[in-house]
Design a protein around this motif. Structure first.
Motif, PDB file in Angstrom:
ATOM      1  N   UNK A  46     -13.944  57.293  82.600  1.00 47.42           N
ATOM      2  CA  UNK A  46     -13.279  56.017  82.332  1.00 47.42           C
ATOM      3  C   UNK A  46     -11.802  56.266  82.055  1.00 47.42           C
ATOM      4  N   UNK A  47     -10.957  55.618  82.865  1.00 47.18           N
ATOM      5  CA  UNK A  47      -9.508  55.775  82.703  1.00 47.18           C
ATOM      6  C   UNK A  47      -8.822  54.446  82.377  1.00 47.18           C
ATOM      7  N   UNK A  48      -9.566  53.344  82.451  1.00 47.25           N
ATOM      8  CA  UNK A  48      -9.013  52.038  82.129  1.00 47.25           C
ATOM      9  C   UNK A  48     -10.107  51.086  81.694  1.00 47.25           C
ATOM     10  N   UNK A  49      -9.713  50.069  80.935  1.00 44.31           N
ATOM     11  CA  UNK A  49     -10.678  49.107  80.413  1.00 44.31           C
ATOM     12  C   UNK A  49     -10.005  47.757  80.235  1.00 44.31           C
ATOM     13  N   UNK A  50     -10.790  46.693  80.484  1.00 43.02           N
ATOM     14  CA  UNK A  50     -10.299  45.334  80.255  1.00 43.02           C
ATOM     15  C   UNK A  50     -11.467  44.466  79.807  1.00 43.02           C
ATOM     16  N   UNK A  51     -11.183  43.542  78.900  1.00 45.84           N
ATOM     17  CA  UNK A  51     -12.197  42.622  78.400  1.00 45.84           C
ATOM     18  C   UNK A  51     -11.656  41.198  78.442  1.00 45.84           C
ATOM     19  N   UNK A  52     -12.467  40.306  78.981  1.00 49.77           N
ATOM     20  CA  UNK A  52     -12.183  38.868  78.979  1.00 49.77           C
ATOM     21  C   UNK A  52     -13.317  38.201  78.213  1.00 49.77           C
ATOM     22  N   UNK A  53     -12.990  37.347  77.241  1.00 48.48           N
ATOM     23  CA  UNK A  53     -14.011  36.626  76.497  1.00 48.48           C
ATOM     24  C   UNK A  53     -13.762  35.122  76.578  1.00 48.48           C
ATOM     25  N   UNK A  54     -14.803  34.382  76.300  1.00 47.00           N
ATOM     26  CA  UNK A  54     -14.799  32.921  76.383  1.00 47.00           C
ATOM     27  C   UNK A  54     -13.831  32.299  75.382  1.00 47.00           C
ATOM     28  N   UNK A  55     -13.149  31.261  75.825  1.00 43.34           N
ATOM     29  CA  UNK A  55     -12.345  30.415  74.947  1.00 43.34           C
ATOM     30  C   UNK A  55     -12.649  28.966  75.287  1.00 43.34           C
ATOM     31  N   UNK A  56     -12.160  28.093  74.461  1.00 43.79           N
ATOM     32  CA  UNK A  56     -12.198  26.663  74.753  1.00 43.79           C
ATOM     33  C   UNK A  56     -10.906  26.048  74.247  1.00 43.79           C
ATOM     34  N   UNK A  57     -10.619  24.873  74.718  1.00 49.11           N
ATOM     35  CA  UNK A  57      -9.408  24.184  74.282  1.00 49.11           C
ATOM     36  C   UNK A  57      -9.856  22.993  73.447  1.00 49.11           C
ATOM     37  N   UNK A  58      -9.506  23.039  72.167  1.00 50.73           N
ATOM     38  CA  UNK A  58      -9.940  22.008  71.229  1.00 50.73           C
ATOM     39  C   UNK A  58      -9.510  20.630  71.706  1.00 50.73           C
ATOM     40  N   UNK A  59     -10.472  19.742  71.814  1.00 46.27           N
ATOM     41  CA  UNK A  59     -10.193  18.361  72.161  1.00 46.27           C
ATOM     42  C   UNK A  59      -9.821  18.105  73.600  1.00 46.27           C
ATOM     43  N   UNK A  75      -2.881  59.489  80.242  1.00 49.45           N
ATOM     44  CA  UNK A  75      -2.736  60.409  81.377  1.00 49.45           C
ATOM     45  C   UNK A  75      -2.746  59.699  82.722  1.00 49.45           C
ATOM     46  N   UNK A  76      -3.107  58.408  82.726  1.00 49.87           N
ATOM     47  CA  UNK A  76      -3.255  57.671  83.982  1.00 49.87           C
ATOM     48  C   UNK A  76      -2.374  56.420  84.042  1.00 49.87           C
ATOM     49  N   UNK A  77      -1.492  56.259  83.074  1.00 49.75           N
ATOM     50  CA  UNK A  77      -0.621  55.087  83.073  1.00 49.75           C
ATOM     51  C   UNK A  77       0.439  55.213  84.163  1.00 49.75           C
ATOM     52  N   UNK A  78       0.938  54.056  84.609  1.00 52.64           N
ATOM     53  CA  UNK A  78       1.973  54.026  85.635  1.00 52.64           C
ATOM     54  C   UNK A  78       1.443  54.242  87.039  1.00 52.64           C
TER      55      UNK A  78
END
Length: 183
Positions: free
Chosen positions: A59-72, A90-93
């Motif tokens: 594993x050289x990279x990771x990303x997480x997306x989580x649920x949101x809502x917009x109030x009202x 070591x793997x940036x750029x």
């Protein structure tokens, strides 16, 4: 560059923590690793998308997306937040972060998500289609100081959402702590 982007599994927990510790260093790494572990088990964060970038099985990279809502918000809008994204030092750029962002946005769009938010570096995320959210009437879950306002960004994945919805973004319970909202 032989990079593979894949959905993570429970077996990746230790590798995710190690990557986050390496990417964010000893001051922030453990806290961010704990935040991700909590988000992965937080029912209010679902649906979520957890992706790893691997090279030769590491594993050289990771990303997480989580649920949101917009109030009202009327009509209801399907939305998510990107938090966090990391690439091993070591793997940036090498474009790995951009590939993770693109893969995540593509999957979210296919799933019907309309907006994606991020609190991040205003010099980095606009390259991937993010624009200031506050200017568009989409408030962060907690106040962001004026000099950091450009760090609160949004990307529209479905047309005609921005401009037709406004309000405060509500994120997963785990992420809903003011300490996470300081850039």
């Amino acid at each position: 560059m032989d990079i593979r982007i894949r959905t993570t599994t429970d077996a990746d927990t230790a590798a995710i923590a190690a990557l986050l510790n390496a990417a964010f260093g000893p001051d922030q790494g453990p806290e961010i690793a704990a935040l991700v572990a909590d988000l992965l088990h937080d029912p209010s964060a679902r649906p979520l998308l957890s992706l790893a970038a691997t090279r030769e099985g590491r594993m050289v990279g990771y990303i997480l997306f989580t649920h949101t809502q917009i109030a009202g918000a009327e009509p209801t809008v399907s939305s998510a937040i990107l938090a966090p994204m990391a690439v091993h030092p070591d793997h940036q750029g090498q474009g790995i972060g951009g590939r993770l962002i693109a893969a995540g946005l593509e999957q979210l769009k296919a799933a019907g998500v309309q907006l994606v938010f991020v609190l991040g570096h205003p010099g980095y995320y606009p390259r991937y289609g993010f624009d200031p959210a506050g200017e568009r009437g989409l408030e962060a879950p907690h106040p962001i100081p004026g000099e950091q306002a450009a760090a609160w960004m949004v990307q529209e994945l479905q047309p005609s959402v921005i401009g037709n919805v406004s309000g405060r973004v509500v994120c997963a319970d785990t992420l809903n702590d003011p300490k996470h909202w300081q850039e």
